[in-house]
Every structure is written in C-alpha cells, then in structure tokens.
Enzyme design. Structure first.
Site, PDB file in Angstrom:
ATOM      1  N   LYS A 134       0.842  -1.182   0.000  1.00 40.58           N
ATOM      2  CA  LYS A 134       0.000   0.000   0.000  1.00 40.58           C
ATOM      3  C   LYS A 134       0.884   1.241   0.000  1.00 40.58           C
ATOM      4  O   LYS A 134       1.987   1.159   0.545  1.00 40.58           O
ATOM      5  CB  LYS A 134      -0.963   0.042   1.183  1.00 40.58           C
ATOM      6  CG  LYS A 134      -0.393  -0.285   2.571  1.00 40.58           C
ATOM      7  CD  LYS A 134       0.744   0.463   3.159  1.00 40.58           C
ATOM      8  CE  LYS A 134       0.695   1.925   3.366  1.00 40.58           C
ATOM      9  NZ  LYS A 134       1.957   2.470   3.962  1.00 40.58           N
ATOM     10  N   TYR A 219      -4.368   4.329   6.201  1.00 38.33           N
ATOM     11  CA  TYR A 219      -4.869   3.383   7.214  1.00 38.33           C
ATOM     12  C   TYR A 219      -6.211   3.837   7.771  1.00 38.33           C
ATOM     13  O   TYR A 219      -7.094   3.024   8.047  1.00 38.33           O
ATOM     14  CB  TYR A 219      -3.857   3.222   8.357  1.00 38.33           C
ATOM     15  CG  TYR A 219      -2.686   2.359   7.985  1.00 38.33           C
ATOM     16  CD1 TYR A 219      -2.784   0.968   8.036  1.00 38.33           C
ATOM     17  CD2 TYR A 219      -1.482   2.915   7.578  1.00 38.33           C
ATOM     18  CE1 TYR A 219      -1.709   0.166   7.691  1.00 38.33           C
ATOM     19  CE2 TYR A 219      -0.404   2.126   7.230  1.00 38.33           C
ATOM     20  CZ  TYR A 219      -0.524   0.749   7.284  1.00 38.33           C
ATOM     21  OH  TYR A 219       0.531  -0.042   6.938  1.00 38.33           O
TER      22      TYR A 219
HETATM   23  P1  NAD Z   1      12.502   1.487   1.996  1.00 37.60           P
HETATM   24  O1  NAD Z   1      13.058   2.784   1.537  1.00 37.60           O
HETATM   25  O2  NAD Z   1      12.993   0.949   3.282  1.00 37.60           O
HETATM   26  O3  NAD Z   1      12.712   0.370   0.891  1.00 37.60           O
HETATM   27  C1  NAD Z   1      12.437   0.610  -0.476  1.00 37.60           C
HETATM   28  C2  NAD Z   1      13.246  -0.333  -1.324  1.00 37.60           C
HETATM   29  O4  NAD Z   1      12.994  -0.030  -2.692  1.00 37.60           O
HETATM   30  C3  NAD Z   1      14.759  -0.206  -1.083  1.00 37.60           C
HETATM   31  O5  NAD Z   1      15.333  -1.479  -1.008  1.00 37.60           O
HETATM   32  C4  NAD Z   1      15.238   0.502  -2.341  1.00 37.60           C
HETATM   33  O6  NAD Z   1      16.575   0.165  -2.683  1.00 37.60           O
HETATM   34  C5  NAD Z   1      14.250   0.020  -3.384  1.00 37.60           C
HETATM   35  N1  NAD Z   1      14.158   0.898  -4.541  1.00 37.60           N
HETATM   36  C6  NAD Z   1      14.019   0.466  -5.811  1.00 37.60           C
HETATM   37  N2  NAD Z   1      13.993   1.485  -6.666  1.00 37.60           N
HETATM   38  C7  NAD Z   1      14.115   2.602  -5.932  1.00 37.60           C
HETATM   39  C8  NAD Z   1      14.167   3.985  -6.259  1.00 37.60           C
HETATM   40  N3  NAD Z   1      14.078   4.418  -7.523  1.00 37.60           N
HETATM   41  N4  NAD Z   1      14.271   4.865  -5.245  1.00 37.60           N
HETATM   42  C9  NAD Z   1      14.339   4.465  -3.966  1.00 37.60           C
HETATM   43  N5  NAD Z   1      14.307   3.159  -3.602  1.00 37.60           N
HETATM   44  C10 NAD Z   1      14.203   2.243  -4.582  1.00 37.60           C
HETATM   45  O7  NAD Z   1      10.913   1.678   2.030  1.00 37.60           O
HETATM   46  P2  NAD Z   1       9.879   0.739   2.787  1.00 37.60           P
HETATM   47  O8  NAD Z   1       9.574   1.307   4.106  1.00 37.60           O
HETATM   48  O9  NAD Z   1      10.326  -0.658   2.710  1.00 37.60           O
HETATM   49  O10 NAD Z   1       8.548   0.959   1.883  1.00 37.60           O
HETATM   50  C11 NAD Z   1       8.353   0.289   0.649  1.00 37.60           C
HETATM   51  C12 NAD Z   1       6.854   0.147   0.369  1.00 37.60           C
HETATM   52  O11 NAD Z   1       6.255  -0.605   1.414  1.00 37.60           O
HETATM   53  C13 NAD Z   1       6.074   1.460   0.320  1.00 37.60           C
HETATM   54  O12 NAD Z   1       5.093   1.400  -0.668  1.00 37.60           O
HETATM   55  C14 NAD Z   1       5.437   1.565   1.695  1.00 37.60           C
HETATM   56  O13 NAD Z   1       4.236   2.310   1.716  1.00 37.60           O
HETATM   57  C15 NAD Z   1       5.171   0.106   2.000  1.00 37.60           C
HETATM   58  N6  NAD Z   1       5.138  -0.180   3.452  1.00 37.60           N
HETATM   59  C16 NAD Z   1       4.091  -0.883   3.943  1.00 37.60           C
HETATM   60  C17 NAD Z   1       4.020  -1.160   5.298  1.00 37.60           C
HETATM   61  C18 NAD Z   1       2.882  -1.976   5.853  1.00 37.60           C
HETATM   62  O14 NAD Z   1       2.764  -2.094   7.066  1.00 37.60           O
HETATM   63  N7  NAD Z   1       2.046  -2.572   5.006  1.00 37.60           N
HETATM   64  C19 NAD Z   1       5.028  -0.710   6.146  1.00 37.60           C
HETATM   65  C20 NAD Z   1       6.104  -0.018   5.612  1.00 37.60           C
HETATM   66  C21 NAD Z   1       6.156   0.246   4.242  1.00 37.60           C
END
Ligand code: NAD
Length: 367
Positions: A134, A219
């Site tokens: 999401k 949420y």
């Molecule tokens: P994060 O920054 O920790 O991880 C993102 C990943 O994407 C990294 O490994 C990064 O290297 C990669 N990536 C690939 N292409 C990229 C680019 N062009 N720019 C930046 N990063 C790139 O982020 P996250 O917290 O893991 O969030 C990722 C997704 O998960 C989001 O959509 C967020 O809303 C979702 N999320 C959901 C929950 C949940 O509880 N359902 C919790 C946290 C995050």
C-alpha cells in the site's frame, strides 16, 4: 502431507525416488511439491521487505524463494540468509525473465509507491501473481491500470493490507456485523508519526505521490471502510502545513478529512507526518463502541469495547498475511475483508478525492 506420507510408506518409496520417476507423481495424484506452498520473490529489499522476509520464515504456506533488487550486495546477503538460489535472483532490468522461471508463483512488490504501477504490470505480463504494498499506486487511474493488466494476464493482484487478517480487528468487525454495536454513527481514525530524514523517498513527490496521506493516512481511510462496512459517498478535507521546507509542494504534512456514508454515518480522520504516536480507531454505534489503540501498528493491537477488552493473541501480522494470501492465490480462499486490487482502487479514489477537496476547499462527491 499425511496422506502423501502414508502413500510413500506403503509404496516403499522415498520422496527423492518419487520425484526421480517421471510421471509417477502425476499418476499417483500427488504433486512433486510438498502440499501447496506459495513461492514468493520479494522486489525491493528495504526496510519493509526485510520485515516481510523475516515474518515469512514462520509462514506455513508461503516461502521466500527469490529476490529482485538493484543492489548486488543485498542480493548476496539475502541469498545466504534465506537460502535463495542464484537462478531466482533478478534486478530491475531483467526481472521480466521471471516468466521463464517455474519455481516462482508470485512477486511481492515492496518499493517506493510511484514505482508500483509499472512493476506490477511487468510482473503480470510475466505471468506471475502480484502482491503489492500500500498504497497500490499514486492515484486511482494507475491503480485501475494495474487491476486491468492483471486481469488481462490471468493473474491475481493482492494489496498488502495486513490489518485485514488481524484477529482483534476481525473481532471488532464480527461485533459490528452481528448487530452488537447497533446502528453505526461515527468513526474516528487518527494516523500519524513524525517523519525523520528529509532526504528519503517518502518526501520526494516523484517517488511517493504524496506525503502522510499515501503512507499513513491511508490506514484511516481503509479502516473507516472496514470498521463501518460501507463505502463513503463524499469527502471534505483541510490541510495544514507548518514546515513547507521539509514538506514541499506535493507532500502533505497534515490533512484532516471527513467522509460521509450512505447510512448517515460520518468518519472524522487525521493524517499527519508531524505528530507522534497517532494510531487510534474509535467506532461508535447506537448500542456499543470499539476503541483500538494502537489500531494499525505492527502490534500487539490493543482494543476495548463497551463489553470489555479485546484480547485475541498477537501473531506477527505479516506471517498471518502471507499464510492467508497463499490460501487466496493457491486455493481460491475468500478473505473476510477483500485484499484484491479492486479494494486498493477504492482507497486510491478516496485519496484522489481528498486531494481535490484540499485544493478546491469543496465537498467532493464519490458517486
Ligand atoms: P525502503 O526505503 O525501506 O525500501 C524501499 C526499497 O525499494 C529499497 O530497497 C530501495 O533500494 C528500493 N528501490 C528500488 N527502486 C528505488 C528507487 N528508484 N528509489 C528508492 N528506492 C528504490 O521503504 P519501505 O519502508 O520498505 O517501503 C516500501 C513500500 O512498502 C512502500 O510502498 C510503503 O508504503 C510500504 N510499506 C508498507 C508497510 C505496511 O505495514 N504494510 C510498512 C512499511 C512500508
């Protein structure tokens, strides 16, 4: 598994012997694989991807078998940590080749929001089921394009709505459905935290598609819908911005919004990147109420009702989610609250309308 073991014992064959004899597994009615396990590749090995991978270790029905990443050092690290074979490792350029890999059933997209659309469409075209975090996209149009692409490819699209499988949340919904709460009149959703590093992708509109609303406000939107069990017909919204440097154009800091429902129920919600510890749902009916705080964090979720506390045990949300999603994708199980792409588009339409209401200052009809 039990019947398979009995068959093997009776036949005097080991599992190795069984898989080594072509045709025998099919003739015997058994798959060469142990029961139905959803074999998942994670795309995006960041903070949440890591959380999902760790949680999947305890999943009975889903297994992490592949990765898609732009960082070779992370791939090597995950290979040794999770026993992932080199043939199941891809990068963002070559992952379309996953179509030729029979050992991967689904790809879980866990990358910045604005990348989800193209990545999910590529996964669909490769003939694999997609699970997408999401917000599914950065607007409803893109979300719908993802739904259409998955339909055209004959694969399923699920959105990572982990709360849809959380036991206390489901108990609150059971109470509402049974009539114990009477007529629902009001929902309050508070969703927020103070965001740190100003250079992160969440504060870059090209990658996030918005600020707190896309990330955490969603949420309260989703929660209002599943707690009330209705779809909103209008929204109003007001934005406040106290730090226009950190929260540039296209990144909302704080938005208060209201939603009206066909029954006459109203939701009043707050989405923010500027206040800590906001994670609360309150649902009020003519006969009872439910309060959950925290309501959507990683848990344990704490809830109470007019009848007493909600005390269902905490299980790691992502473990339950992956078990349930395996059931949906492999066995056609139906979740209590939908988690498909259509459900994701419903939230995106509301986010679009909230942004429009902020811009115009007017009530926006959703039907
Ligand atoms: P994060 O920054 O920790 O991880 C993102 C990943 O994407 C990294 O490994 C990064 O290297 C990669 N990536 C690939 N292409 C990229 C680019 N062009 N720019 C930046 N990063 C790139 O982020 P996250 O917290 O893991 O969030 C990722 C997704 O998960 C989001 O959509 C967020 O809303 C979702 N999320 C959901 C929950 C949940 O509880 N359902 C919790 C946290 C995050």
């Amino acid at each position: 598994m039990k019947s398979r073991r009995i068959f093997l014992q009776k036949a005097g064959l080991s599992a190795l012997a069984l898989t080594a004899l072509p045709g025998l597994s099919q003739a015997s009615g058994f798959s060469a694989k142990p029961d139905k396990i959803l074999r998942v590749a994670i795309m995006g090995l960041g903070s949440y991807g890591t959380r999902v991978a760790e949680a999947m270790k305890d999943s009975k029905k889903a297994k992490l078998v592949g990765v898609i990443s732009g960082t070779p050092s992370k791939v090597t690290e995950w290979q040794s940590k999770y026993g992932i074979p080199a043939k199941n490792c891809y990068n963002y350029e070559n992952f379309d080749q996953i179509k030729d890999n029979p050992d991967i059933d689904a790809v879980y997209v866990i990358t910045p929001n604005a990348l989800h659309k193209d990545q999910v469409i590529r996964v669909a075209k490769a003939g694999k089921h997609a699970i997408c975090e999401k917000p599914m996209a950065i607007n409803a149009k893109d979300g719908q394009a993802m739904v259409d692409a998955c339909k055209a490819a004959g694969v399923q699209l699920l959105i990572g709505y982990r709360m849809h499988f959380e036991a206390n949340t489901l108990e609150a919904i059971r109470m509402r459905k049974s009539g114990e709460l009477g007529d629902l009149k009001f929902f309050q959703g508070l969703s927020g935290f103070v965001i740190g590093d100003p250079t992160q992708w969440r504060l870059d509109p090209k990658l996030s598609g918005g600020g707190a609303m896309m990330d955490i406000g969603i949420y309260s939107i989703n929660g209002a819908r599943y707690m009330l069990g209705e779809e909103p017909i209008w929204v109003t919204a007001q934005e406040t911005k106290t730090d226009p440097v950190k929260f540039r154009d296209g990144i909302d800091e704080t938005i208060q919004f209201q939603m009206g429902f066909p029954s006459g129920a109203v939701a009043s919600c707050l989405s923010t990147y500027a206040m800590n510890g906001l994670d609360k749902f309150f649902l009020n009916g003519s006969k009872g109420w439910v309060e959950m705080q925290p309501s959507t964090g990683y848990g344990p979720i704490k809830g109470k009702t007019n009848k007493g506390p909600l005390e269902l045990p905490h299980v790691t949300h992502q473990t339950v989610q992956m078990d349930k999603m395996a059931g949906i994708l492999l066995e056609g199980e139906k979740p209590e609250i939908p988690v498909d792409g259509v459900e994701g588009v419903k939230d995106m339409k509301i986010i679009d309308a909230i942004f429009e209401a902020v811009k115009t200052g007017k009530k926006v009809d959703l039907v």
